[in-house]
Design a protein around this motif. Structure first.
Motif, PDB file in Angstrom:
ATOM      1  N   VAL A 165     -13.162  30.123  56.643  1.00 25.12           N
ATOM      2  CA  VAL A 165     -13.485  28.686  56.695  1.00 25.12           C
ATOM      3  C   VAL A 165     -14.693  28.307  55.844  1.00 25.12           C
ATOM      4  O   VAL A 165     -14.893  27.119  55.560  1.00 25.12           O
ATOM      5  CB  VAL A 165     -13.725  28.242  58.161  1.00 25.12           C
ATOM      6  N   ASP A 166     -15.511  29.287  55.450  1.00 24.88           N
ATOM      7  CA  ASP A 166     -16.717  29.001  54.660  1.00 24.88           C
ATOM      8  C   ASP A 166     -16.446  29.407  53.215  1.00 24.88           C
ATOM      9  O   ASP A 166     -16.239  30.588  52.918  1.00 24.88           O
ATOM     10  CB  ASP A 166     -17.906  29.786  55.230  1.00 24.88           C
ATOM     11  N   ASP A 167     -16.423  28.433  52.310  1.00 19.06           N
ATOM     12  CA  ASP A 167     -16.056  28.732  50.921  1.00 19.06           C
ATOM     13  C   ASP A 167     -17.245  29.107  50.049  1.00 19.06           C
ATOM     14  O   ASP A 167     -17.117  29.230  48.827  1.00 19.06           O
ATOM     15  CB  ASP A 167     -15.312  27.545  50.300  1.00 19.06           C
ATOM     16  N   ARG A 168     -18.421  29.319  50.656  1.00 18.48           N
ATOM     17  CA  ARG A 168     -19.580  29.708  49.867  1.00 18.48           C
ATOM     18  C   ARG A 168     -19.405  31.129  49.316  1.00 18.48           C
ATOM     19  O   ARG A 168     -18.835  32.003  49.985  1.00 18.48           O
ATOM     20  CB  ARG A 168     -20.860  29.644  50.690  1.00 18.48           C
ATOM     21  N   VAL A 169     -19.887  31.329  48.090  1.00 15.62           N
ATOM     22  CA  VAL A 169     -19.820  32.627  47.423  1.00 15.62           C
ATOM     23  C   VAL A 169     -21.239  33.047  47.052  1.00 15.62           C
ATOM     24  O   VAL A 169     -22.030  32.228  46.562  1.00 15.62           O
ATOM     25  CB  VAL A 169     -18.932  32.559  46.160  1.00 15.62           C
ATOM     26  N   LEU A 170     -21.545  34.321  47.292  1.00 20.01           N
ATOM     27  CA  LEU A 170     -22.872  34.848  46.978  1.00 20.01           C
ATOM     28  C   LEU A 170     -22.717  36.189  46.291  1.00 20.01           C
ATOM     29  O   LEU A 170     -22.027  37.083  46.802  1.00 20.01           O
ATOM     30  CB  LEU A 170     -23.699  35.008  48.261  1.00 20.01           C
ATOM     31  N   ALA A 171     -23.315  36.333  45.116  1.00 18.73           N
ATOM     32  CA  ALA A 171     -23.233  37.575  44.325  1.00 18.73           C
ATOM     33  C   ALA A 171     -21.788  37.993  44.096  1.00 18.73           C
ATOM     34  O   ALA A 171     -21.444  39.171  44.160  1.00 18.73           O
ATOM     35  CB  ALA A 171     -24.005  38.695  45.000  1.00 18.73           C
ATOM     36  N   GLY A 172     -20.929  37.004  43.856  1.00 17.72           N
ATOM     37  CA  GLY A 172     -19.547  37.286  43.500  1.00 17.72           C
ATOM     38  C   GLY A 172     -18.605  37.528  44.653  1.00 17.72           C
ATOM     39  O   GLY A 172     -17.415  37.763  44.432  1.00 17.72           O
ATOM     40  N   SER A 173     -19.092  37.463  45.899  1.00 17.01           N
ATOM     41  CA  SER A 173     -18.244  37.713  47.068  1.00 17.01           C
ATOM     42  C   SER A 173     -18.399  36.586  48.081  1.00 17.01           C
ATOM     43  O   SER A 173     -19.405  35.860  48.077  1.00 17.01           O
ATOM     44  CB  SER A 173     -18.620  39.045  47.733  1.00 17.01           C
ATOM     45  N   ALA A 174     -17.400  36.451  48.960  1.00 11.94           N
ATOM     46  CA  ALA A 174     -17.505  35.490  50.052  1.00 11.94           C
ATOM     47  C   ALA A 174     -18.782  35.787  50.828  1.00 11.94           C
ATOM     48  O   ALA A 174     -19.098  36.957  51.113  1.00 11.94           O
ATOM     49  CB  ALA A 174     -16.282  35.589  50.951  1.00 11.94           C
TER      50      ALA A 174
END
Length: 323
Positions: free
Chosen positions: A31-40
């Motif tokens: 449900v959270d579409d944020r991406v950090l360092a290339g991963s969910a």
């Protein structure tokens, strides 16, 4: 097998909490579409939670095998549970903030959280080391079980210790010459930036080396080597040769050596900046040698002992009995 009710309670409760955390993180991935360092952004707490479930339950069971120093073992297990819980709480807090948890020196607050995580891991590793020492001194009747448990925890300690390599500045970070002011110091990947093309689910780099691979494989010797012994015992009903405790001991000795060699190979491959799925000739040759040695060792372990003729005057009586 001891009753699960006698397992180390704090570690079992921590494993239960991590089971819930894995579910929460799994929902977060969806449900959270944020991406950090290339991963969910929720991928890291999900993977850590699943790994901690297996790690905690393994230690909770192993602590029931102690024959001396049980009180020390209980406190060491409790320290591991508390340190692991602190690690997960900090990782999750950074996810909620939308920030990197590891290698993050962007602000003094981020640096303090990262240092706290580093401290919790050192405490976790030390607690596991204490348990390993106690297991080395435990009197376990079945020699194969004793060896596989001790080898598993020692290799797991080595695998956990490989995490220290990730905290060191990369060659690129050193070349930039601003380590005191850099936002990120340290990395999972070797030879390429973190966050590049990666394998599904694991997130391991497909373009460079990745130190998470030997770290992961090494830590889970704690589960895989004892699981191998359980499989051998289960197969003994169909394969009478495995019913011999000496054969099982020889097989787990071979398996433990092979497992340690694979962890060493994966570490060497990662440090050379080589992706797991694109091995070079040196890596393939070493892997083939490990496979050949393991196959030869397993064959020797399974080969029946030679039958000695009765009443042979050249064989002392005591050796005949031993045969």
């Amino acid at each position: 097998m001891t009753c699960w009710r006698s397992w180390h309670r704090p570690l079992v409760l921590f494993a239960a909490a991590m089971t819930v955390m894995a579910f929460v993180a799994g929902v977060g991935i969806l449900v959270d579409d944020r991406v950090l360092a290339g991963s969910a952004i929720w991928a890291k707490p999900f993977k850590f939670a699943v790994s901690f479930v297996a790690y905690a339950l393994s230690l909770a069971w192993m602590l029931t095998l102690l024959t001396r120093g049980r009180r020390i073992g209980w406190w060491a297990g409790t320290v591991v549970a508390v340190a692991s819980l602190a690690e997960m709480a900090l990782i999750t807090w950074q996810v909620v903030r939308g920030k990197r948890s590891h290698f993050n020196n962007a602000t003094p607050f981020d640096t303090s959280l990262y240092n706290a995580m580093a401290g919790s891991i050192v405490i976790l590793w030390t607690g596991t080391l204490v348990i390993a020492i106690l297991l080395m001194r435990a009197r376990i009747a079945d020699r194969a079980s004793a060896w596989v448990i001790r080898a598993g925890v020692v290799i797991a300690l080595a695998g956990a210790g490989l995490g220290f390599l990730m905290t060191q500045p990369t060659a690129e970070q050193r070349a930039a010459g601003n380590l005191d002011t850099a936002d990120v110091v340290g990395a999972h990947a070797v030879g390429v930036p973190d966050g590049g093309p990666s394998m599904p689910l694991t997130g391991w780099s497909t373009t460079g080396g990745d130190l998470r691979i030997p770290h992961f494989v090494g830590m889970h010797a704690l589960q895989l080597l004892p699981l191998l012994l359980l499989v051998l015992v289960a197969l003994a009903t169909r394969l009478p040769r495995l019913g011999d405790p000496r054969v099982r001991l020889r097989l787990v000795l071979v398996a433990s050596g092979a497992y340690a060699a694979v962890v060493a190979l994966l570490t060497w491959q990662a440090l050379r900046g080589q992706p797991l799925i694109h091995p070079d000739g040196a890596t393939l040759t070493t892997a083939a040698l490990i496979l050949a040695a393991t196959t030869a060792g397993a064959y020797a372990a399974l080969r029946p002992a030679p039958v000695r003729p009765e009443n042979d005057p050249h064989i002392p009586a005591d050796k005949e009995l031993m045969a």
